[in-house]
Structures are given as C-alpha cells and as structure tokens.
Design an enzyme around this catalytic site. Structure first.
Site, PDB file in Angstrom:
ATOM      1  N   ILE A 117      -0.578 -25.163  -6.964  1.00  0.00           N
ATOM      2  CA  ILE A 117       0.512 -25.571  -6.045  1.00  0.00           C
ATOM      3  C   ILE A 117      -0.169 -25.917  -4.799  1.00  0.00           C
ATOM      4  CG2 ILE A 117       2.539 -25.116  -4.660  1.00  0.00           C
ATOM      5  CD1 ILE A 117       3.429 -23.269  -7.108  1.00  0.00           C
ATOM      6  N   ASP A 123     -10.974 -12.950   1.469  1.00  0.00           N
ATOM      7  CA  ASP A 123     -10.101 -12.172   0.467  1.00  0.00           C
ATOM      8  C   ASP A 123      -8.908 -11.980   1.330  1.00  0.00           C
ATOM      9  OD1 ASP A 123      -8.849  -9.993  -0.386  1.00  0.00           O
ATOM     10  OD2 ASP A 123     -10.369  -9.152  -1.146  1.00  0.00           O
ATOM     11  N   SER A 147      -1.182  -9.959  -9.925  1.00  0.00           N
ATOM     12  CA  SER A 147      -0.831  -8.707 -10.411  1.00  0.00           C
ATOM     13  C   SER A 147      -1.553  -8.297 -11.412  1.00  0.00           C
ATOM     14  CB  SER A 147       0.740  -8.556 -10.769  1.00  0.00           C
ATOM     15  OG  SER A 147       0.972  -7.544 -11.645  1.00  0.00           O
ATOM     16  N   TYR A 161       9.393 -16.124  -5.970  1.00  0.00           N
ATOM     17  CA  TYR A 161      10.100 -16.641  -7.019  1.00  0.00           C
ATOM     18  C   TYR A 161      11.270 -15.649  -6.877  1.00  0.00           C
ATOM     19  CZ  TYR A 161      11.251 -17.140 -11.741  1.00  0.00           C
ATOM     20  OH  TYR A 161      12.124 -17.426 -12.940  1.00  0.00           O
ATOM     21  N   TYR A 177       8.543 -10.142 -15.438  1.00  0.00           N
ATOM     22  CA  TYR A 177       7.724 -10.366 -13.929  1.00  0.00           C
ATOM     23  C   TYR A 177       7.278  -9.177 -13.381  1.00  0.00           C
ATOM     24  CZ  TYR A 177       7.205 -13.712 -10.056  1.00  0.00           C
ATOM     25  OH  TYR A 177       6.546 -14.424  -9.125  1.00  0.00           O
ATOM     26  N   LYS A 225       7.240  -9.700  -4.497  1.00  0.00           N
ATOM     27  CA  LYS A 225       8.021 -10.989  -3.783  1.00  0.00           C
ATOM     28  C   LYS A 225       9.425 -10.579  -3.014  1.00  0.00           C
ATOM     29  CE  LYS A 225       5.658 -14.369  -5.835  1.00  0.00           C
ATOM     30  NZ  LYS A 225       4.592 -14.916  -4.942  1.00  0.00           N
ATOM     31  N   THR A 281       0.822 -23.080 -13.985  1.00  0.00           N
ATOM     32  CA  THR A 281      -0.334 -22.774 -13.197  1.00  0.00           C
ATOM     33  C   THR A 281      -0.993 -21.670 -13.708  1.00  0.00           C
ATOM     34  OG1 THR A 281       0.702 -21.494 -11.689  1.00  0.00           O
ATOM     35  CG2 THR A 281       0.605 -23.542 -11.175  1.00  0.00           C
TER      36      THR A 281
END
Ligand code: NAI
Length: 275
Positions: free
Chosen positions: A22, A66, A98, A150, A160, A167, A199
């Site tokens: 993105i 980082d 993750s 998300y 997820y 998130k 992605t």
C-alpha cells in the site's frame, strides 16, 4: 489525473516493500501530487532491493529504520528534515508484522514473546514514531499522520489472531496522540481501515483468499484496492481534510456497514426448517 494536492509538502513514507505494498502506491501518488519525501523501511527489507527502484522513480532518499527502535526513528526524522530542507507535513505508518500469523499459531495457542513483537512492530511503533517527532518538533503545523489498520480491531476475524489486538491498540494510539499533537501543533492523526488487499502482509493471513472474496462479495462497492487506498491517504495528507483527526476511517467499499449481501445469501444453502 493529478491535482497538485501535496504541492510543496514534505513527508516520510514507511512500509514500501514491493510493488504490491500500500505504501508503494502512496509514494507514487504523493510524487504525482507534488510532494517530496523520504522512504523508510526496516533494514532487513532493504536487502530485497525493490525499494531502490521506487526511490529512483520518486527521486526520494531511503533511510533504513527499524520502527521499534527510537534511536533509528530519531535518525529518520533528523535526516529527513535535513534532506528535505525543513520539517515534514505528513507521515505514513504502513507497518505490520505478526510472528504468530507468520508461523501459523492459532489464537488459542499464541506464543507470548511473539505476541509482544506483534504489538511492538505493528502498534507501539506508531506511538514511537509520533513521540519521536513530537520531541524533535519535526512535524509542521497542520501536518497529518496516517496509520493503516484493519476492521479486526472492532469485529472478530478468527484467523487475524494477535494482529486484532495490535490494530485495536494502533487505533487507540491515533485517538490519544491525536489529542496531544492536535493541542501541540494542530497535527492531525487518523487511521485508515482498509479492505483486505493482496500484499505480502495481507496474503500471509490464514485463509486470506476466501476472506478476501467474502469481503468483496459483501461490500456493495467490492474491496478497495491498494491504489484506491493510496488516493484516500493522499486526501488525508492534503489541506482538504484539515479538521479530520482522531478518527478511524473505513475505506472498505461499504463492508463495515453491510450485514449480508445478496451474493452471500445465494451462497448459503437453504435449510429445511421444522415448523
Ligand atoms: P506489506 O507487507 O507490503 O507492508 C508491511 C511493511 O511493514 C513492510 O514493508 C515491512 O518491511 C514493514 N515492517 C515490518 N516490520 C518492520 C519494522 N520493524 N520496522 C519498519 N518496518 C517494518 O503489506 P501491506 O498490506 O502494504 O501493509 C501495510 C499496512 O497495511 C500494515 O499496517 C497492514 O496491517 C495494513 N493493512 C493491510 C491490509 C491487507 O489486507 N493487506 C488490510 C488492512 C490493513
């Protein structure tokens, strides 16, 4: 078609890994709209090399950082203001990872060291970015910070796993920091809650293809593409959205407001109900 929405603006764009990212699309649009910016990603992502191609296309310098390291982030903001010739007007946080998802751990069998890493990389890095910028006073008045999120932060998507928590924290940080940065320099902070997108990070999620199709068939407009997302993010960096802050903005073709669609109804087998 370009509108010159970011003419004269300077920024920092994180998270462009490859052409599908993105952030990659945001960088191309930001360039098209007249911005100058630096690109950043984790040092390990640099080795893949693709970001160099984007940097050439955009006439942008790359600053490895980082996002979990405040030292790296200090360098990122200091070098960016030096290279760009002043404080920045926009910052994109497009970072998520993750280890539990990568290694296929179920939500009921999470590794907690990895959980901490998920939260550190995907959520606390958003706070670290803003706190670093705040302390260095590196963002201009009426600047704009955007993070990508998300809908698993609001509703459960079992696959997820710990990213749902990351998130939720990310979105909360946008609200909390949005208050402080708004008071300090009228800087606005928002998260964009994007449709499933093909992605590297997206496709890593278990059952991604099916849940991508499900969302596509549920949303009246279908899934929003990475390019659509980039267009939306550009409006948030522009002066046209000066009074929008502390929001989680759904960019999902209407998915989040749809209960069920006719397409999904047709896919569900009718059951014989006993009277
Ligand atoms: P991507 O895999 O292209 O981008 C993720 C980026 O995070 C990569 O460039 C990676 O190098 C970077 N990153 C990971 N660890 C880092 C660290 N320690 N420091 C700095 N950078 C680090 O995937 P995508 O989809 O473009 O992801 C961008 C954002 O969009 C993420 O926050 C993701 O959760 C979010 N998002 C993605 C959706 C999807 O379905 N692809 C849907 C909704 C939100």
């Amino acid at each position: 078609m370009a509108y010159g929405l970011l003419q004269g603006k300077r920024g920092i764009i994180s998270g462009a890994l490859d052409e599908k990212s993105i952030a990659w699309k945001v960088a191309l649009k930001a360039k098209e709209e007249g911005a100058t910016f630096t690109l950043t990603n984790a040092p390990i992502a640099m080795r893949m090399g693709a970001i160099k191609q984007l940097a050439e296309q955009c006439g942008a310098e790359i600053i490895p950082a980082d996002a979990t390291s405040t030292e790296d982030l200090e360098k990122l903001f200091n070098q960016s203001t030096e290279i760009l010739g002043g404080k920045v007007d926009f910052v994109l946080h497009s970072i998520g990872m993750s280890p539990n998802i990568r290694k296929g751990r179920a939500y009921t069998d999470l590794n907690y060291d990895w959980f901490k890493q998920s939260v550190d990389v995907s959520a606390l890095s958003f706070h670290k970015m803003m706190q670093t910028a705040y302390k260095l006073d590196a963002i201009n008045e009426w600047g704009s910070v955007v993070g990508l999120t998300y809908m698993a932060a609001q509703r459960t998507f079992p696959f997820y796993t710990d990213m749902a928590e990351a998130k939720a924290i990310l979105e909360s940080i946008a609200r909390s920091f949005g208050y402080h940065y708004g008071k300090f320099r009228k800087v606005r902070v928002n998260t964009v809650s994007q449709s499933p997108t093909v992605t590297t990070a997206g496709s890593g999620i278990g059952g991604f293809d099916r849940f991508y199709d499900f969302a596509d068939k549920t949303a009246p407009l279908g899934n929003a593409s990475a390019e659509d997302c980039a267009n939306y993010v550009i409006t948030l960096f522009s002066d046209l959205t000066r009074m929008v802050t502390m929001q989680n903005l759904f960019h999902d073709g209407g998915f989040s407001m749809t209960g069920i669609s006719e397409e999904i109804m047709q896919m569900v087998q009718p059951q014989q109900h006993q009277q």
